[in-house]
Write a protein that holds these residues in place. Structure first.
Motif, PDB file in Angstrom:
ATOM      1  N   VAL A 147       0.847  -1.194   0.000  1.00 44.36           N
ATOM      2  CA  VAL A 147       0.000   0.000   0.000  1.00 44.36           C
ATOM      3  C   VAL A 147       0.881   1.241   0.000  1.00 44.36           C
ATOM      4  O   VAL A 147       1.849   1.323   0.750  1.00 44.36           O
ATOM      5  CB  VAL A 147      -0.922   0.005   1.235  1.00 44.36           C
ATOM      6  CG1 VAL A 147      -1.850   1.198   1.186  1.00 44.36           C
ATOM      7  CG2 VAL A 147      -1.699  -1.279   1.313  1.00 44.36           C
TER       8      VAL A 147
ATOM      9  N   PHE B 123      -4.895   6.555  -1.723  1.00 45.74           N
ATOM     10  CA  PHE B 123      -4.026   5.410  -1.487  1.00 45.74           C
ATOM     11  C   PHE B 123      -4.002   4.559  -2.753  1.00 45.74           C
ATOM     12  O   PHE B 123      -5.028   4.385  -3.413  1.00 45.74           O
ATOM     13  CB  PHE B 123      -4.580   4.536  -0.359  1.00 45.74           C
ATOM     14  CG  PHE B 123      -4.361   5.092   1.013  1.00 45.74           C
ATOM     15  CD1 PHE B 123      -3.141   4.923   1.642  1.00 45.74           C
ATOM     16  CD2 PHE B 123      -5.366   5.761   1.676  1.00 45.74           C
ATOM     17  CE1 PHE B 123      -2.935   5.426   2.910  1.00 45.74           C
ATOM     18  CE2 PHE B 123      -5.173   6.271   2.938  1.00 45.74           C
ATOM     19  CZ  PHE B 123      -3.951   6.106   3.570  1.00 45.74           C
TER      20      PHE B 123
ATOM     21  N   GLN C  56      -2.037   0.900  -4.625  1.00 42.15           N
ATOM     22  CA  GLN C  56      -1.390  -0.361  -4.258  1.00 42.15           C
ATOM     23  C   GLN C  56      -0.619  -0.917  -5.443  1.00 42.15           C
ATOM     24  O   GLN C  56      -0.992  -0.706  -6.584  1.00 42.15           O
ATOM     25  CB  GLN C  56      -2.438  -1.417  -3.880  1.00 42.15           C
ATOM     26  CG  GLN C  56      -3.314  -1.011  -2.739  1.00 42.15           C
ATOM     27  CD  GLN C  56      -4.149  -2.169  -2.257  1.00 42.15           C
ATOM     28  OE1 GLN C  56      -4.295  -3.174  -2.954  1.00 42.15           O
ATOM     29  NE2 GLN C  56      -4.682  -2.042  -1.073  1.00 42.15           N
TER      30      GLN C  56
ATOM     31  N   VAL D 175       3.439   2.437   2.810  1.00 41.80           N
ATOM     32  CA  VAL D 175       2.695   2.393   4.067  1.00 41.80           C
ATOM     33  C   VAL D 175       2.881   1.040   4.731  1.00 41.80           C
ATOM     34  O   VAL D 175       3.430   0.931   5.814  1.00 41.80           O
ATOM     35  CB  VAL D 175       1.195   2.659   3.850  1.00 41.80           C
ATOM     36  CG1 VAL D 175       0.470   2.580   5.176  1.00 41.80           C
ATOM     37  CG2 VAL D 175       0.978   4.006   3.224  1.00 41.80           C
ATOM     38  N   SER D 176       2.425   0.001   4.061  1.00 38.25           N
ATOM     39  CA  SER D 176       2.568  -1.319   4.642  1.00 38.25           C
ATOM     40  C   SER D 176       2.322  -2.348   3.556  1.00 38.25           C
ATOM     41  O   SER D 176       2.004  -2.015   2.418  1.00 38.25           O
ATOM     42  CB  SER D 176       1.581  -1.523   5.791  1.00 38.25           C
ATOM     43  OG  SER D 176       0.273  -1.474   5.283  1.00 38.25           O
TER      44      SER D 176
ATOM     45  N   TYR E  72       0.643  -6.422   2.859  1.00 40.79           N
ATOM     46  CA  TYR E  72      -0.045  -7.594   3.387  1.00 40.79           C
ATOM     47  C   TYR E  72      -0.186  -8.627   2.295  1.00 40.79           C
ATOM     48  O   TYR E  72       0.055  -8.343   1.107  1.00 40.79           O
ATOM     49  CB  TYR E  72      -1.404  -7.208   3.979  1.00 40.79           C
ATOM     50  CG  TYR E  72      -2.387  -6.610   3.005  1.00 40.79           C
ATOM     51  CD1 TYR E  72      -2.522  -5.245   2.894  1.00 40.79           C
ATOM     52  CD2 TYR E  72      -3.202  -7.427   2.224  1.00 40.79           C
ATOM     53  CE1 TYR E  72      -3.422  -4.683   2.013  1.00 40.79           C
ATOM     54  CE2 TYR E  72      -4.117  -6.879   1.345  1.00 40.79           C
ATOM     55  CZ  TYR E  72      -4.220  -5.501   1.248  1.00 40.79           C
ATOM     56  OH  TYR E  72      -5.119  -4.966   0.372  1.00 40.79           O
TER      57      TYR E  72
ATOM     58  N   ARG F 187       4.961  -4.455  13.657  1.00 45.74           N
ATOM     59  CA  ARG F 187       5.421  -4.062  12.338  1.00 45.74           C
ATOM     60  C   ARG F 187       6.604  -3.123  12.467  1.00 45.74           C
ATOM     61  O   ARG F 187       6.507  -2.075  13.107  1.00 45.74           O
ATOM     62  CB  ARG F 187       4.289  -3.374  11.591  1.00 45.74           C
ATOM     63  CG  ARG F 187       4.503  -3.453  10.092  1.00 45.74           C
ATOM     64  CD  ARG F 187       3.382  -2.799   9.352  1.00 45.74           C
ATOM     65  NE  ARG F 187       2.080  -3.265   9.804  1.00 45.74           N
ATOM     66  CZ  ARG F 187       0.984  -2.531   9.683  1.00 45.74           C
ATOM     67  NH1 ARG F 187       1.057  -1.329   9.191  1.00 45.74           N
ATOM     68  NH2 ARG F 187      -0.173  -2.998  10.068  1.00 45.74           N
TER      69      ARG F 187
ATOM     70  N   LEU G 191     -16.110   2.730   3.945  1.00 45.65           N
ATOM     71  CA  LEU G 191     -15.118   1.746   4.378  1.00 45.65           C
ATOM     72  C   LEU G 191     -14.119   1.475   3.265  1.00 45.65           C
ATOM     73  O   LEU G 191     -12.989   1.089   3.509  1.00 45.65           O
ATOM     74  CB  LEU G 191     -15.812   0.435   4.765  1.00 45.65           C
ATOM     75  CG  LEU G 191     -16.642   0.502   6.033  1.00 45.65           C
ATOM     76  CD1 LEU G 191     -17.369  -0.801   6.226  1.00 45.65           C
ATOM     77  CD2 LEU G 191     -15.743   0.782   7.213  1.00 45.65           C
TER      78      LEU G 191
ATOM     79  N   ARG H 144     -11.185  -1.800   5.702  1.00 48.17           N
ATOM     80  CA  ARG H 144     -10.434  -0.579   5.932  1.00 48.17           C
ATOM     81  C   ARG H 144      -8.941  -0.865   5.804  1.00 48.17           C
ATOM     82  O   ARG H 144      -8.190  -0.118   5.175  1.00 48.17           O
ATOM     83  CB  ARG H 144     -10.781  -0.058   7.320  1.00 48.17           C
ATOM     84  CG  ARG H 144     -10.217   1.254   7.742  1.00 48.17           C
ATOM     85  CD  ARG H 144     -10.431   2.382   6.775  1.00 48.17           C
ATOM     86  NE  ARG H 144     -11.783   2.890   6.620  1.00 48.17           N
ATOM     87  CZ  ARG H 144     -12.427   3.631   7.492  1.00 48.17           C
ATOM     88  NH1 ARG H 144     -11.879   3.935   8.627  1.00 48.17           N
ATOM     89  NH2 ARG H 144     -13.617   4.073   7.227  1.00 48.17           N
ATOM     90  N   PHE H 145      -8.540  -2.012   6.367  1.00 47.85           N
ATOM     91  CA  PHE H 145      -7.126  -2.370   6.290  1.00 47.85           C
ATOM     92  C   PHE H 145      -6.704  -2.590   4.845  1.00 47.85           C
ATOM     93  O   PHE H 145      -5.637  -2.177   4.414  1.00 47.85           O
ATOM     94  CB  PHE H 145      -6.860  -3.641   7.100  1.00 47.85           C
ATOM     95  CG  PHE H 145      -5.431  -4.088   7.039  1.00 47.85           C
ATOM     96  CD1 PHE H 145      -4.482  -3.487   7.838  1.00 47.85           C
ATOM     97  CD2 PHE H 145      -5.046  -5.091   6.161  1.00 47.85           C
ATOM     98  CE1 PHE H 145      -3.159  -3.880   7.762  1.00 47.85           C
ATOM     99  CE2 PHE H 145      -3.725  -5.484   6.086  1.00 47.85           C
ATOM    100  CZ  PHE H 145      -2.779  -4.880   6.891  1.00 47.85           C
ATOM    101  N   MET H 146      -7.605  -3.231   4.077  1.00 48.57           N
ATOM    102  CA  MET H 146      -7.244  -3.533   2.693  1.00 48.57           C
ATOM    103  C   MET H 146      -7.119  -2.267   1.855  1.00 48.57           C
ATOM    104  O   MET H 146      -6.370  -2.236   0.888  1.00 48.57           O
ATOM    105  CB  MET H 146      -8.285  -4.458   2.066  1.00 48.57           C
ATOM    106  CG  MET H 146      -8.154  -5.877   2.548  1.00 48.57           C
ATOM    107  SD  MET H 146      -9.491  -6.880   1.943  1.00 48.57           S
ATOM    108  CE  MET H 146      -9.055  -7.010   0.231  1.00 48.57           C
TER     109      MET H 146
ATOM    110  N   THR I 126      -6.474   1.025   3.138  1.00 45.32           N
ATOM    111  CA  THR I 126      -5.510   2.019   3.593  1.00 45.32           C
ATOM    112  C   THR I 126      -4.238   1.419   4.171  1.00 45.32           C
ATOM    113  O   THR I 126      -3.306   2.147   4.455  1.00 45.32           O
ATOM    114  CB  THR I 126      -6.130   2.922   4.664  1.00 45.32           C
ATOM    115  OG1 THR I 126      -6.487   2.102   5.776  1.00 45.32           O
ATOM    116  CG2 THR I 126      -7.356   3.638   4.154  1.00 45.32           C
ATOM    117  N   GLY I 127      -4.205   0.107   4.338  1.00 39.72           N
ATOM    118  CA  GLY I 127      -2.976  -0.519   4.776  1.00 39.72           C
ATOM    119  C   GLY I 127      -2.685  -0.366   6.252  1.00 39.72           C
ATOM    120  O   GLY I 127      -1.594  -0.679   6.693  1.00 39.72           O
ATOM    121  N   SER I 128      -3.621   0.152   7.033  1.00 41.76           N
ATOM    122  CA  SER I 128      -3.363   0.217   8.464  1.00 41.76           C
ATOM    123  C   SER I 128      -4.652  -0.077   9.214  1.00 41.76           C
ATOM    124  O   SER I 128      -5.748   0.130   8.689  1.00 41.76           O
ATOM    125  CB  SER I 128      -2.841   1.590   8.849  1.00 41.76           C
ATOM    126  OG  SER I 128      -3.742   2.560   8.402  1.00 41.76           O
ATOM    127  N   VAL I 129      -4.507  -0.559  10.421  1.00 43.15           N
ATOM    128  CA  VAL I 129      -5.680  -0.879  11.206  1.00 43.15           C
ATOM    129  C   VAL I 129      -6.242   0.415  11.776  1.00 43.15           C
ATOM    130  O   VAL I 129      -5.502   1.204  12.351  1.00 43.15           O
ATOM    131  CB  VAL I 129      -5.305  -1.836  12.353  1.00 43.15           C
ATOM    132  CG1 VAL I 129      -6.534  -2.214  13.145  1.00 43.15           C
ATOM    133  CG2 VAL I 129      -4.634  -3.067  11.789  1.00 43.15           C
TER     134      VAL I 129
END
Lengths: 268, 270
Positions: A39, A76, A78, A154-155, A157, A183, A252, B223-225, B227-230
């Motif tokens: 991300v 954002f 990806q 950012v991160s 997964y 992390r 969301l 939300r995590f998917m 924005t990449g953060s919890v």
């Protein structure tokens, strides 16, 4: 390209059962899907909403500027790498911290894709409608590309699951995996992949998410959109009692970067 | 039309007439298919597409068989325009009739088709047109015989499977009967376990020792998917619950203290 979406949740205990049901519904074997998502967030912080309205005097010329400066949303984005289980580090040499020389992007087997999802459309059609675009990255370092475009890491997964196709509905039964432990703060994605078994699901209960989607090329033709919505709703009815598919709140899936008030003016 | 020689027999004319009819049918079904694909906003359904393609294949194969039976005559036949043919107004048609070679675009199609066939076809007699048919690429796994063999096997095998599936409910023989019963028993067992799992009833020994944690709300996952953060406050309800619990704990503590103080006063009073 536009995407029509429905989501549902499947507890871990029912995952195998749902997998079998879906295989029967779609009349096909489940296709294994493993993806690595990285991300990115734009380096620029979004402006305070309405800040451009307050500034300046009451000259007429400012009015003009206001129009031009209407705050553009930052999103954002990806990059996605599709993987197979074989791409992960094997269990045996996991203890040896050998740098994996498989730099992403160089290997033609590891395909990278740049993905952008817009905020879902307003309006209640009974399914989520959003604009998506995905661009295959043919060669080069995707991370360098993203950074050069003014993005920050950012991160990352991992998405693990199975994919089915039933008529025009693409069904993805998946869950999100993360590397275990806190992390670490980093500015670039991991150079090497961890072992697959070391990944921990984001959801502590190990539940799965069922995503049903239909891709629509063009929203300009209402007949096609209606047909897609109709088909997705038919699939929802079909799965009734097995998995409850529903429309999540559109915010969301909001990919816009939120303005965060920073009262102390500290640059983060 | 001015086709054929003067000494054309009625049979030859019949052959020409048949070929014309077949060609007409092919043109008609091609046109129909093209119309369906181009002018309908939504694609026609798969079954109807398949039906029209099957129809097209049938008309083409009947055309082929017609031209095959009359191939000798058709090869030797030539078009000789009569003086009365309106050559000026129908120049295009005249050109077309007198042309002996294929048009360049048609030639390209033929080469393309031969190339596609060359990849799995061994037949070397369709050599020509600049395509080396015999040399097929080594990478391609299946050749003509393999494909024929595969389909010769797959047709009956698929039939068997389909029959077994379709007649699953009926009992055809004793052996199958037994198997079915066993299956049923197993199914029942599985259903039972599933039911218990679904209702969450405790079955000693079957349930894992550690109870499953509650599932993460879908909202958090989505939300995590994106924005990449919890998100900080994943669940407002849970937050409320924790707050209430904290308040309750605090008030309980205060009550305890108050009770202790009261007790202290009581003892002092004695």
């Amino acid at each position: 390209m536009h995407e029509l979406l429905l989501f549902g949740q499947v507890p871990r205990s029912r995952h195998d059962q749902v997998l079998k049901i879906l295989a029967g519904v779609a009349a096909m074997q489940p296709q294994r899907v493993i993806e690595r998502h990285i991300v990115y967030k734009p380096q620029r912080e979004p402006e305070e909403p309405g800040s451009n309205l307050r500034r300046g005097g009451s000259q007429g010329i400012v009015q003009k500027q206001t129009k031009q400066n209407a705050a553009k949303d930052l999103y954002f984005t990806q990059t996605v790498q599709s993987l197979a289980e074989g791409n992960f580090k094997s269990e045996q040499n996991s203890s040896v911290q050998k740098p994996n020389l498989k730099v992403e992007g160089n290997d033609s087997g590891n395909k990278w894709t740049f993905q952008f999802h817009d905020v879902p459309d307003t309006g209640d059609r009974g399914v989520t409608v959003r604009m998506t675009s995905s661009t295959d990255i043919v060669e080069g370092d995707p991370h360098a590309y993203m950074v050069a475009f003014g993005n920050n890491y950012v991160s990352e997964y991992y998405l693990e699951g199975h994919r089915f196709v039933n008529q025009n509905v693409v069904i993805l039964l998946h869950r999100i995996l993360q590397e275990p432990g806190p992390r670490p703060i980093q500015t670039s994605p991991q150079k090497s992949l961890p072992t697959f078994n070391s990944l921990k699901p984001l959801d502590p209960s190990g539940g799965y998410v069922l995503q049903a989607s239909i891709l629509v090329q063009d929203l300009g033709k209402p007949a096609i959109l209606d047909q897609g919505v109709e088909e997705l709703k038919r699939f929802k009815d079909l799965m009734k009692g097995c998995v409850e598919l529903d429309v999540p709140d559109r915010l969301l899936l909001d990919t816009r970067v939120k303005y965060q008030a920073n009262p102390f003016g500290v640059q983060r | 039309m001015q086709a054929a020689t003067n000494a054309s027999s009625p049979e030859d004319i019949k052959a020409l007439e048949q070929t014309r009819l077949r060609l007409q049918a092919v043109v008609k079904s091609l046109g129909q298919l093209q119309h369906d694909l181009a002018h309908h906003e939504t694609l026609p359904s798969w079954p109807s597409l398949q039906k029209s393609s099957a129809l097209l294949i049938r008309t083409i194969s009947s055309l082929l068989s017609t031209t095959e039976t009359h191939s000798k005559f058709l090869h030797s036949a030539h078009a000789y325009p009569l003086p009365t043919f309106p050559g000026r107004s129908q120049a295009g048609l005249l050109d077309f009739l007198l042309r002996k070679k294929h048009e360049p675009s048609v030639e390209d199609w033929i080469i393309e088709g031969l190339k596609a066939a060359a990849e799995f076809c061994d037949a070397s007699e369709i050599e020509g047109m600049g395509v080396r048919v015999g040399e097929r690429k080594e990478k391609r796994g299946l050749d003509e015989e393999d494909i024929t063999e595969l389909w010769e096997w797959a047709g009956p095998a698929e039939n068997d499977i389909a029959r077994r599936v379709l007649t699953a409910g009926e009992h055809t023989s004793d052996e199958e009967d037994d198997e079915d019963e066993e299956d049923d028993d197993e199914d029942a067992d599985q259903n039972a376990t599933k039911d218990t799992q679904m209702t969450g009833a405790d079955v000693p020994g079957k349930q894992p020792a550690v109870p499953e944690p509650p599932p993460l709300p879908l909202a958090t996952i989505l939300r995590f998917m994106t924005t990449g953060s919890v998100p900080l406050f994943a669940d407002p309800q849970r937050q409320n619950r924790e707050q209430m619990a904290a308040i309750r704990a605090m008030s309980a503590q205060r009550e305890g203290e108050a009770a202790a103080v009261r007790a202290g006063i009581a003892t002092q009073g004695q």
